[in-house]
Design an enzyme around this catalytic site. Structure first.
Site, short mmCIF file in Angstrom:
data_model
loop_
_atom_site.label_atom_id
_atom_site.label_comp_id
_atom_site.label_asym_id
_atom_site.label_seq_id
_atom_site.Cartn_x
_atom_site.Cartn_y
_atom_site.Cartn_z
N HIS A 154 -85.87 17.15 45.84
CA HIS A 154 -85.67 16.50 44.55
C HIS A 154 -86.59 15.31 44.36
O HIS A 154 -86.77 14.50 45.27
CB HIS A 154 -84.22 16.03 44.41
CG HIS A 154 -83.24 17.14 44.51
ND1 HIS A 154 -82.61 17.46 45.70
CD2 HIS A 154 -82.81 18.03 43.59
CE1 HIS A 154 -81.81 18.50 45.49
NE2 HIS A 154 -81.92 18.86 44.23
N ALA A 155 -87.13 15.21 43.17
CA ALA A 155 -87.95 14.05 42.81
C ALA A 155 -87.08 12.80 42.79
O ALA A 155 -85.87 12.87 42.56
CB ALA A 155 -88.60 14.28 41.45
#
Length: 179
Positions: free
Chosen positions: A129-130
């Site tokens: 995940h960013a």
């Protein structure tokens, strides 16, 4: 999509698949050293994204009033990974939280995991995940457009669009569909 269209839907927003081969989680799973992306995953993702672009163009020619945008999540996140300082990041190849070579797994799941001191310096928060800051930049690309990452319209343009202005914008700006 055709079912939704038949029920009256005319505006569609698509996000293509991100650069899976560059995610810390997959680089770690594939024992990829040196920071390079996993090419087989990149190739599969690129093929999918190309087909998505083709399908949307086809649907636009088949369905009267079909309006859409594609958010190029693949290229936008890939650009952040390859040019982190352009976006104000210091770290793009490993995650802020996790274990392993790329901190690609187990963020918060095991007793001992690493956690960076400043997540805003990282493109990725965990292996898949960013970070919040990266997501904020990505959402700005999606909403405002004006970049090579959202076409043929931005989300804001799509939201504000009615059927007649869609044709005017596309014909006046001579927007192309990048592949």
């Amino acid at each position: 999509m055709k079912e939704i269209y038949e029920m009256g839907g005319r505006k569609f927003a698509f996000q293509n698949v991100g650069p899976l081969g560059c995610l810390p989680e997959f680089k770690q799973q594939y024992n990829h050293s040196g920071g390079a992306c996993v090419e087989v995953l990149q190739a599969i993702t690129s093929l999918h994204n190309s087909l998505l672009s083709n399908v949307t163009v086809e649907l636009q020619s088949q369905l009267s009033g079909f309006q859409y945008l594609i958010f190029d999540f693949f290229s936008s996140l890939n650009d952040m990974i390859n040019y982190p300082t352009k976006y104000g990041f210091n770290v793009s190849k490993i995650a802020c939280c996790g274990i392993g070579l790329y901190r690609g797994s187990e963020c918060g799941r095991v007793k001992e995991y690493e956690l960076c001191s400043n997540p805003n310096e990282y493109v990725f928060f965990d292996g898949g995940h960013a970070s919040e800051r990266a997501n904020s930049i990505l959402s700005n690309f999606l909403w405002n457009g004006g970049s090579e990452f959202t076409w043929p319209l931005s989300m804001k343009q799509l939201y504000e669009l009615n059927s007649t202005t869609a044709i005017e914008i596309l014909s006046n700006d001579k927007l192309l569909f990048p592949m």
